[in-house]
Design a protein around this motif. Structure first.
Motif, PDB file in Angstrom:
ATOM      1  N   ARG A  29     -21.302   3.921  -5.160  1.00  0.00           N
ATOM      2  CA  ARG A  29     -21.428   2.531  -4.713  1.00  0.00           C
ATOM      3  C   ARG A  29     -22.554   2.441  -3.702  1.00  0.00           C
ATOM      4  O   ARG A  29     -22.942   3.437  -3.086  1.00  0.00           O
ATOM      5  CB  ARG A  29     -20.124   2.012  -4.135  1.00  0.00           C
ATOM      6  N   TYR A  30     -23.080   1.257  -3.549  1.00  0.00           N
ATOM      7  CA  TYR A  30     -24.093   0.990  -2.528  1.00  0.00           C
ATOM      8  C   TYR A  30     -23.359   0.626  -1.243  1.00  0.00           C
ATOM      9  O   TYR A  30     -22.353  -0.079  -1.271  1.00  0.00           O
ATOM     10  CB  TYR A  30     -24.990  -0.180  -2.942  1.00  0.00           C
ATOM     11  N   SER A  31     -23.858   1.128  -0.116  1.00  0.00           N
ATOM     12  CA  SER A  31     -23.237   0.766   1.156  1.00  0.00           C
ATOM     13  C   SER A  31     -24.295   0.760   2.259  1.00  0.00           C
ATOM     14  O   SER A  31     -25.394   1.297   2.103  1.00  0.00           O
ATOM     15  CB  SER A  31     -22.085   1.715   1.503  1.00  0.00           C
ATOM     16  N   GLU A  32     -23.930   0.152   3.348  1.00  0.00           N
ATOM     17  CA  GLU A  32     -24.837   0.060   4.486  1.00  0.00           C
ATOM     18  C   GLU A  32     -24.059   0.416   5.748  1.00  0.00           C
ATOM     19  O   GLU A  32     -22.935  -0.062   5.946  1.00  0.00           O
ATOM     20  CB  GLU A  32     -25.403  -1.356   4.586  1.00  0.00           C
ATOM     21  N   HIS A  33     -24.670   1.280   6.561  1.00  0.00           N
ATOM     22  CA  HIS A  33     -24.010   1.796   7.759  1.00  0.00           C
ATOM     23  C   HIS A  33     -24.994   1.803   8.923  1.00  0.00           C
ATOM     24  O   HIS A  33     -26.187   2.039   8.726  1.00  0.00           O
ATOM     25  CB  HIS A  33     -23.538   3.243   7.514  1.00  0.00           C
ATOM     26  N   LEU A  34     -24.489   1.594  10.098  1.00  0.00           N
ATOM     27  CA  LEU A  34     -25.352   1.693  11.276  1.00  0.00           C
ATOM     28  C   LEU A  34     -25.932   3.102  11.401  1.00  0.00           C
ATOM     29  O   LEU A  34     -27.094   3.273  11.745  1.00  0.00           O
ATOM     30  CB  LEU A  34     -24.577   1.331  12.543  1.00  0.00           C
ATOM     31  N   ALA A  35     -25.123   4.101  11.114  1.00  0.00           N
ATOM     32  CA  ALA A  35     -25.565   5.489  11.284  1.00  0.00           C
ATOM     33  C   ALA A  35     -26.503   5.960  10.172  1.00  0.00           C
ATOM     34  O   ALA A  35     -27.399   6.760  10.420  1.00  0.00           O
ATOM     35  CB  ALA A  35     -24.343   6.414  11.336  1.00  0.00           C
ATOM     36  N   TRP A  36     -26.306   5.494   8.943  1.00  0.00           N
ATOM     37  CA  TRP A  36     -27.047   6.027   7.800  1.00  0.00           C
ATOM     38  C   TRP A  36     -28.076   5.073   7.229  1.00  0.00           C
ATOM     39  O   TRP A  36     -28.939   5.480   6.460  1.00  0.00           O
ATOM     40  CB  TRP A  36     -26.107   6.382   6.662  1.00  0.00           C
ATOM     41  N   GLY A  37     -27.940   3.789   7.510  1.00  0.00           N
ATOM     42  CA  GLY A  37     -28.799   2.795   6.877  1.00  0.00           C
ATOM     43  C   GLY A  37     -28.226   2.397   5.524  1.00  0.00           C
ATOM     44  O   GLY A  37     -27.022   2.474   5.281  1.00  0.00           O
ATOM     45  N   ASP A  92     -32.147   4.518   1.991  1.00  0.00           N
ATOM     46  CA  ASP A  92     -32.399   5.554   2.981  1.00  0.00           C
ATOM     47  C   ASP A  92     -31.858   6.926   2.601  1.00  0.00           C
ATOM     48  O   ASP A  92     -32.203   7.920   3.243  1.00  0.00           O
ATOM     49  CB  ASP A  92     -31.817   5.122   4.330  1.00  0.00           C
ATOM     50  N   GLY A  93     -30.999   6.997   1.599  1.00  0.00           N
ATOM     51  CA  GLY A  93     -30.470   8.292   1.208  1.00  0.00           C
ATOM     52  C   GLY A  93     -29.265   8.187   0.312  1.00  0.00           C
ATOM     53  O   GLY A  93     -28.865   7.103  -0.108  1.00  0.00           O
ATOM     54  N   VAL A  94     -28.679   9.351   0.059  1.00  0.00           N
ATOM     55  CA  VAL A  94     -27.456   9.479  -0.733  1.00  0.00           C
ATOM     56  C   VAL A  94     -26.486  10.312   0.094  1.00  0.00           C
ATOM     57  O   VAL A  94     -26.868  11.337   0.663  1.00  0.00           O
ATOM     58  CB  VAL A  94     -27.741  10.158  -2.091  1.00  0.00           C
ATOM     59  N   HIS A  95     -25.253   9.864   0.153  1.00  0.00           N
ATOM     60  CA  HIS A  95     -24.229  10.557   0.937  1.00  0.00           C
ATOM     61  C   HIS A  95     -23.007  10.823   0.064  1.00  0.00           C
ATOM     62  O   HIS A  95     -22.748  10.090  -0.887  1.00  0.00           O
ATOM     63  CB  HIS A  95     -23.799   9.700   2.139  1.00  0.00           C
ATOM     64  N   LEU A  96     -22.255  11.851   0.421  1.00  0.00           N
ATOM     65  CA  LEU A  96     -20.974  12.124  -0.216  1.00  0.00           C
ATOM     66  C   LEU A  96     -20.119  12.965   0.713  1.00  0.00           C
ATOM     67  O   LEU A  96     -20.618  13.582   1.649  1.00  0.00           O
ATOM     68  CB  LEU A  96     -21.153  12.807  -1.575  1.00  0.00           C
TER      69      LEU A  96
END
Length: 141
Positions: free
Chosen positions: A60-68, A105-109
């Motif tokens: 999923r697409y998401s937006e975070h203060l820490a990760w963008g 800005d990136g990919v996280h898991l």
């Protein structure tokens, strides 16, 4: 070949590979569980060989203060008989390509820290992921 699930009615074709990672998903609930998630932005891609869904990736697409702005990979799994053949790697490459094309800005898991996931951890490190935090959770019910 990488394919995309477009509609919940297509989910039964990936049920065996989803169950390899998420045994709580079954024929009775796959449409409601994943179909509901798809309505809220979950994307499911998978690899196929000779008509068999060999690996899948849910993100999923998401937006975070820490990760963008990032893609968050919720699920990445491969059928046991198809592990080590590059299917999960190909799915991650597709996710990376999608994120880059959209200027994210990136990919996280997150990944469980049990021995059964060690092969997955090696793949993530090989693909350029870094271990950047601990994930803490509390669940009710």
């Amino acid at each position: 070949m990488i394919k995309t699930i477009q509609h919940p009615d297509e989910l039964l074709q990936v049920l065996p590979v989803v169950r390899a990672l998420r045994p709580n998903v079954n024929e009775e609930n796959i449409r409601s569980l994943i179909g509901g998630m798809m309505q809220r932005g979950y994307h499911l891609i998978y690899t196929e060989e000779d008509g068999v869904a060999t690996a899948f990736c849910g993100y999923r697409y998401s937006e975070h203060l820490a990760w963008g702005r990032v893609i968050y990979v919720d699920d990445l799994g491969t059928l046991p008989n198809y592990r080590g053949k590059g299917y999960a790697s190909a799915l991650l490459e597709r996710v990376f390509e999608t994120a880059r094309k959209q200027g994210l800005d990136g990919v996280h898991l997150d990944s469980g820290s049990i021995p059964a996931r060690y092969d997955a951890h090696r793949l993530y490190l090989k693909k350029g992921f870094n271990i950047t935090s601990f994930h803490f959770a509390t669940n009710w019910g």
